[in-house]
Enzyme design. Structure first.
Site, PDB file in Angstrom:
ATOM      1  N   GLU A   1       0.797  -1.233   0.000  1.00 16.44           N
ATOM      2  CA  GLU A   1       0.000   0.000   0.000  1.00 16.44           C
ATOM      3  C   GLU A   1       0.831   1.286   0.000  1.00 16.44           C
ATOM      4  OE1 GLU A   1      -2.678  -0.453   3.304  1.00 16.44           O
ATOM      5  OE2 GLU A   1      -3.661  -2.191   2.424  1.00 16.44           O
TER       6      GLU A   1
ATOM      7  N   GLU B   1      -6.136 -10.675  -1.390  1.00 20.69           N
ATOM      8  CA  GLU B   1      -6.951 -10.480  -0.175  1.00 20.69           C
ATOM      9  C   GLU B   1      -8.423 -10.453  -0.559  1.00 20.69           C
ATOM     10  OE1 GLU B   1      -5.552  -7.197   2.200  1.00 20.69           O
ATOM     11  OE2 GLU B   1      -3.459  -7.635   1.767  1.00 20.69           O
TER      12      GLU B   1
HETATM   13  C1  XIL Z   1      -6.177  -6.495   8.362  1.00 21.12           C
HETATM   14  C2  XIL Z   1      -6.475  -7.707   9.253  1.00 21.12           C
HETATM   15  O1  XIL Z   1      -7.371  -8.548   8.569  1.00 21.12           O
HETATM   16  C3  XIL Z   1      -7.058  -7.251  10.567  1.00 21.12           C
HETATM   17  O2  XIL Z   1      -7.200  -8.342  11.445  1.00 21.12           O
HETATM   18  C4  XIL Z   1      -6.168  -6.182  11.210  1.00 21.12           C
HETATM   19  O3  XIL Z   1      -6.797  -5.681  12.351  1.00 21.12           O
HETATM   20  C5  XIL Z   1      -5.899  -5.053  10.237  1.00 21.12           C
HETATM   21  O4  XIL Z   1      -5.357  -5.564   9.032  1.00 21.12           O
HETATM   22  N1  XIL Z   1      -4.955  -4.735   3.723  1.00 21.12           N
HETATM   23  C6  XIL Z   1      -3.932  -5.551   4.169  1.00 21.12           C
HETATM   24  C7  XIL Z   1      -4.145  -6.444   5.312  1.00 21.12           C
HETATM   25  O5  XIL Z   1      -2.870  -5.614   3.503  1.00 21.12           O
HETATM   26  O6  XIL Z   1      -2.988  -6.656   6.053  1.00 21.12           O
HETATM   27  C8  XIL Z   1      -5.252  -5.936   6.218  1.00 21.12           C
HETATM   28  O7  XIL Z   1      -5.510  -6.930   7.206  1.00 21.12           O
HETATM   29  C9  XIL Z   1      -6.495  -5.632   5.406  1.00 21.12           C
HETATM   30  C10 XIL Z   1      -6.220  -4.571   4.369  1.00 21.12           C
END
Ligand code: XIL
Length: 380
Positions: free
Chosen positions: A165, A278
């Protein structure tokens, strides 16, 4: 009937024949009811096409039924939190390897691959990395962090989200011509070079690991254009980058199908592989990768049949697009395991419901192999 369909019918017959009246399978495993297969598993259906993954900090805190669900359906796991800088390296001389070690061991014991997440990010990263340090000191901390973590799991973790990101949200016609990098603490400390440095340090620590740039909404609009500017530079400069992760936090109300289709082609044209890293498709509420805002307060409204159908259609169309690009796509990973094990819990975004049952989306994804209906990208 093509070979794949024959194989599927065969595997359904084998499953039917090997489950006895007592609910025991031929391998002696208890047929877990909720987790019992009613058709080919998603990982078997996509075998030889791309890897199918789930995120979670396995195995601690997961029930035996959930662990079975992972074993039966996925062949790659991404640690949801335990390898992020904050949890794994809370201060300069403190490492917390217990959960990452347990995850890597559990996956190895179950012949499941691991994709590491994430080495460099603006979130879930403690401030010690940047405190009282000039450029040299922060660079050394970055190198130590990456070298220690990647080195520890060399040969055991197949790839890493090296930088997560880095690009700003939104954007406009002007920023679209630039990398539009987020003013993160890494950017403030090291400038845009932090990205190339991170990839080089990761490559040094494990030359065989597949190294990814990972981000959300990079398939659409000015953010997509900025991602192309950034990636073109990295490739041109010979930075060891192997692929791009499109996070894939979408919602049934608006999935940018055409943009996704085009973006995969754009990244492939740079010689990069693509993974959907994701994936979740929420039924209502927030989408996008921004943190916060996901968890509902109080009662959760259950999805209607129509909601589930719309979600199944969305997943089916998405997988048809991924299949169209199967030579570029390495892996499709869901962000969580079930609607209970999701950062967007309450928005029913995944393919297993809160009781670990397959949702209509599951069948739609398997069906996409046999009847793909990719939406062609409109000409630019
Ligand atoms: C999220 C997790 O799912 C949560 O449990 C945590 O509280 C915050 O992070 N983008 C990403 C992930 O790259 O690492 C994030 O994961 C969601 C958005």
């Amino acid at each position: 009937m093509n070979n794949r369909l024959l194989a599927m019918v065969g595997s359904v017959m084998v499953v039917c024949l090997t489950v006895s009246a007592s609910g025991q399978t031929a391998e002696g495993k208890k047929d877990g009811g909720a987790a019992s297969p009613a058709g080919p598993s998603i990982k078997d259906a996509y075998k030889g096409i791309f890897l199918i993954g789930a995120a979670g900090d396995l195995p601690g805190g997961y029930s035996a039924e959930e662990l079975d669900l992972v074993r039966q359906n996925f062949n790659v796991v991404t640690p949801e939190n335990c390898m992020k800088p904050g949890p794994v390296h809370p201060s300069e001389n403190t490492w917390r390897f217990e959960r990452p070690d347990a995850l890597v061991k559990w996956c190895a014991d179950n012949q499941i691959a691991v994709h590491g997440h994430t080495l460099v990010w603006h979130a879930q990263t403690n401030n010690w990395f940047f405190r009282d340090g000039d450029k040299d000191v922060v660079t050394r901390r970055l190198k130590d962090h990456i070298g220690t973590l990647v080195g520890r799991y060399k040969g055991k973790i197949r790839g890493w989200d090296v930088v997560n990101e880095a690009i700003n949200d939104g954007g406009n016609a002007e920023t679209a011509k630039t990398e539009n990098l987020r003013k993160s603490p890494w950017m403030r400390a090291l400038g845009p070079e932090y990205i190339a440095l991170a990839f080089r340090f990761a490559h040094e620590a494990d030359p065989d690991a597949k190294l990814y740039y990972n981000d959300y909404n990079i398939e659409v609009g000015p953010k997509h254009e900025s991602s192309m500017v950034l990636l073109r530079r990295l490739v041109k400069d010979g930075v060891p980058i192997h692929g791009v992760g499109i996070q894939g936090h979408w919602s049934t109300a608006r999935v940018p199908y055409e943009a996704i289709d085009r973006a995969i082609g754009d990244y492939a044209s740079l010689g990069l592989k693509v993974s959907i890293t994701e994936l979740d498709v929420t039924i209502r509420g927030t989408s996008g990768g921004q943190l916060g805002g996901g968890r509902p307060r109080g009662e959760v409204t259950p999805p209607s049949e129509q909601d589930l159908k719309a979600q199944a259609d969305a997943y089916g169309r998405l997988f048809a697009i991924f299949l169209k690009h199967k030579d570029q796509i390495e892996r499709v990973t869901f962000w969580g395991l079930s609607d209970r094990r999701s950062w967007r819990r309450g928005q029913h975004p995944l393919i297993f419901d809160a009781s670990n049952h397959r949702k209509p989306a599951y069948a739609a994804i398997v069906e996409a192999i046999y009847h793909p209906k990719p939406e062609p990208a409109a000409p630019r």
